[in-house]
Design an enzyme around this catalytic site. Structure first.
Site, PDB file in Angstrom:
ATOM      1  N   THR A 204      -5.672 -18.057 -61.730  1.00  0.00           N
ATOM      2  CA  THR A 204      -4.822 -19.246 -61.641  1.00  0.00           C
ATOM      3  C   THR A 204      -5.277 -20.091 -60.457  1.00  0.00           C
ATOM      4  OG1 THR A 204      -2.605 -20.057 -61.120  1.00  0.00           O
ATOM      5  CG2 THR A 204      -3.110 -17.820 -60.410  1.00  0.00           C
ATOM      6  N   GLY A 205      -5.222 -21.395 -60.610  1.00  0.00           N
ATOM      7  CA  GLY A 205      -5.640 -22.263 -59.515  1.00  0.00           C
ATOM      8  C   GLY A 205      -6.322 -23.501 -60.054  1.00  0.00           C
TER       9      GLY A 205
ATOM     10  N   THR B  28       1.022 -21.498 -63.793  1.00  0.00           N
ATOM     11  CA  THR B  28       0.260 -20.824 -64.860  1.00  0.00           C
ATOM     12  C   THR B  28       0.659 -19.350 -64.862  1.00  0.00           C
ATOM     13  OG1 THR B  28      -1.607 -22.330 -64.722  1.00  0.00           O
ATOM     14  CG2 THR B  28      -2.118 -20.098 -65.421  1.00  0.00           C
TER      15      THR B  28
ATOM     16  N   GLY C 148      -8.584 -25.275 -61.820  1.00  0.00           N
ATOM     17  CA  GLY C 148      -9.428 -24.746 -62.878  1.00  0.00           C
ATOM     18  C   GLY C 148     -10.856 -25.246 -62.892  1.00  0.00           C
TER      19      GLY C 148
ATOM     20  N   GLY D 222      -8.952 -26.650 -68.516  1.00  0.00           N
ATOM     21  CA  GLY D 222      -9.316 -25.910 -67.313  1.00  0.00           C
ATOM     22  C   GLY D 222      -9.972 -24.582 -67.625  1.00  0.00           C
ATOM     23  N   ASP D 223      -9.831 -23.650 -66.701  1.00  0.00           N
ATOM     24  CA  ASP D 223     -10.504 -22.344 -66.803  1.00  0.00           C
ATOM     25  C   ASP D 223      -9.770 -21.350 -67.698  1.00  0.00           C
ATOM     26  OD1 ASP D 223      -8.417 -22.481 -64.836  1.00  0.00           O
ATOM     27  OD2 ASP D 223      -9.011 -20.476 -64.166  1.00  0.00           O
TER      28      ASP D 223
ATOM     29  N   ARG E 158      -8.232 -32.937 -71.011  1.00  0.00           N
ATOM     30  CA  ARG E 158      -8.771 -32.103 -69.933  1.00  0.00           C
ATOM     31  C   ARG E 158      -8.464 -30.626 -70.216  1.00  0.00           C
ATOM     32  NH1 ARG E 158      -6.482 -28.062 -66.405  1.00  0.00           N
ATOM     33  NH2 ARG E 158      -7.806 -27.962 -64.560  1.00  0.00           N
TER      34      ARG E 158
HETATM   35  N1  ASP Z   1      -6.010 -22.895 -63.760  1.00  0.00           N
HETATM   36  C1  ASP Z   1      -5.133 -23.802 -64.441  1.00  0.00           C
HETATM   37  C2  ASP Z   1      -5.917 -24.991 -64.909  1.00  0.00           C
HETATM   38  O1  ASP Z   1      -6.727 -25.485 -64.156  1.00  0.00           O
HETATM   39  C3  ASP Z   1      -4.008 -24.301 -63.607  1.00  0.00           C
HETATM   40  C4  ASP Z   1      -3.324 -23.292 -62.712  1.00  0.00           C
HETATM   41  O2  ASP Z   1      -3.619 -22.115 -62.751  1.00  0.00           O
HETATM   42  O3  ASP Z   1      -2.432 -23.709 -61.935  1.00  0.00           O
HETATM   43  O4  ASP Z   1      -5.680 -25.459 -65.998  1.00  0.00           O
END
Ligand code: ASP
Length: 312
Positions: free
Chosen positions: A222-223, A171, A225, A201-202, A199
């Site tokens: 990032t992470g 991301t 989500g 995410g955040d 789906r």
């Molecule tokens: N945060 C992003 C999500 O969950 C994915 C990521 O940052 O790797 O969609």
């Protein structure tokens, strides 16, 4: 698996930009060649962003150009390099927020745009939150992008180059402060590899993965989500800074809340005075920053030199 939180902070002055190319637990870089490509991409994005700021451009233009540059590379999990859903389709999420006006625009589960961050900006231009929608999803987002004349995404298989991101956790995001002291942020992602279609995410949610307010900070996360969403991550950072916490402490607290909900990842945060912080609890987080005094690029943890087979 849990790594210690790695935290970096400093004063960049004004103007300044900080970017990330995703936080991950696994295989970001499997060869020195990939590491070099990642560094080159981060460097290109920083220089593109700096051209905007150096010419007196706005923070919002800066973050859009930085993120669009990484979307076009194909080496990150966003835009051209976005990973596939469980059905083999690609659904992208992106958001942009202007800290001066509080305007926010985002798209999610969109298949149309070549540059999701430019699509998010087109949504922002509708005038939300006061005047219009701030988040368009799925088929509606695609129709909006098509009608707005935004370029369609070319499927990786049609590019002829076998485009695949270096990292499935790549991301991307950018936070900037311009000469006038205004903040902005943008985040763009393909989401999680093999996710269920639909789906989200955040990243495209205000106050979760993306947030900017001139009265406090600009944040891009990032992470994993789901945990960032439930934690209200970026709002937590804002709230802690508003209470008087340093950027690093605020980030650490908010990341703690994500961890308590079973998630891992990282974020970048920038204040109007050009002070910034980065924190992550994963094996790697690609990141960099640029100010008048030059640029810094750090793709890995300091204890991880990126040799093939290294734990990245
Ligand atoms: N945060 C992003 C999500 O969950 C994915 C990521 O940052 O790797 O969609």
């Amino acid at each position: 698996m849990t790594e210690d939180v790695l935290s970096e902070s400093g004063a960049l002055g004004v103007p300044a930009v900080v970017i990330h190319g995703g936080a991950g637990e696994f295989g970001r870089v499997s060869s020195p060649d990939q590491l070099a490509r990642l560094e080159e991409d981060l460097s290109d994005a920083l220089e593109t962003a700096w051209e905007v700021l150096g010419a007196g451009g706005s923070a919002i233009d800066c973050v859009i150009e930085a993120v669009a540059c990484m979307e076009a590379s194909g080496n990150f999990n966003c835009g051209r390099g976005a990973v596939a859903t469980s059905q083999g389709t690609v659904e992208t999420d992106a958001a942009v927020m202007d800290g001066m006006s509080g305007s926010f625009g985002a798209i999610c589960a969109a298949t149309w745009p070549e540059s999701p961050v430019r699509a998010a900006r087109a949504v922002l231009a509708l005038g939300g939150p006061a005047e219009g929608p701030i988040l368009l999803a799925g088929a509606g987002a695609d129709r909006f992008c098509e009608r707005a004349g935004l370029a369609p995404r070319v499927a990786a298989s049609l590019c002829g180059e076998g485009v695949a991101p270096i990292s499935r956790s790549g991301t991307v995001g950018a936070v900037a402060v311009d000469r006038e002291g205004h903040l902005a942020t943008a985040t763009s992602t393909g989401g999680r590899l093999g996710k269920l279609p639909g789906r989200v995410g955040d990243s495209p949610i205000a106050g979760a993965g993306t947030w900017a307010d001139d009265r406090s900070v600009a944040v891009s996360a990032t992470g994993e989500g789901e945990s960032f969403l439930v934690a209200g991550f970026a709002h937590r950072v804002d709230w802690r800074v508003t209470e008087g916490a340093s950027l690093a402490v605020a980030l650490g607290d908010a990341l703690g809340s994500v961890r308590s909900r079973g998630g891992h990842g990282g974020a970048i945060v920038l204040a109007r005075d050009g002070c910034f912080a980065v924190a992550f609890d994963t094996f790697a987080m690609a990141r960099g920053w640029r100010s008048k005094s030059g640029s810094t690029i750090r793709p890995l943890r300091p204890d991880n030199d990126g040799r093939p087979g290294a734990r990245v």
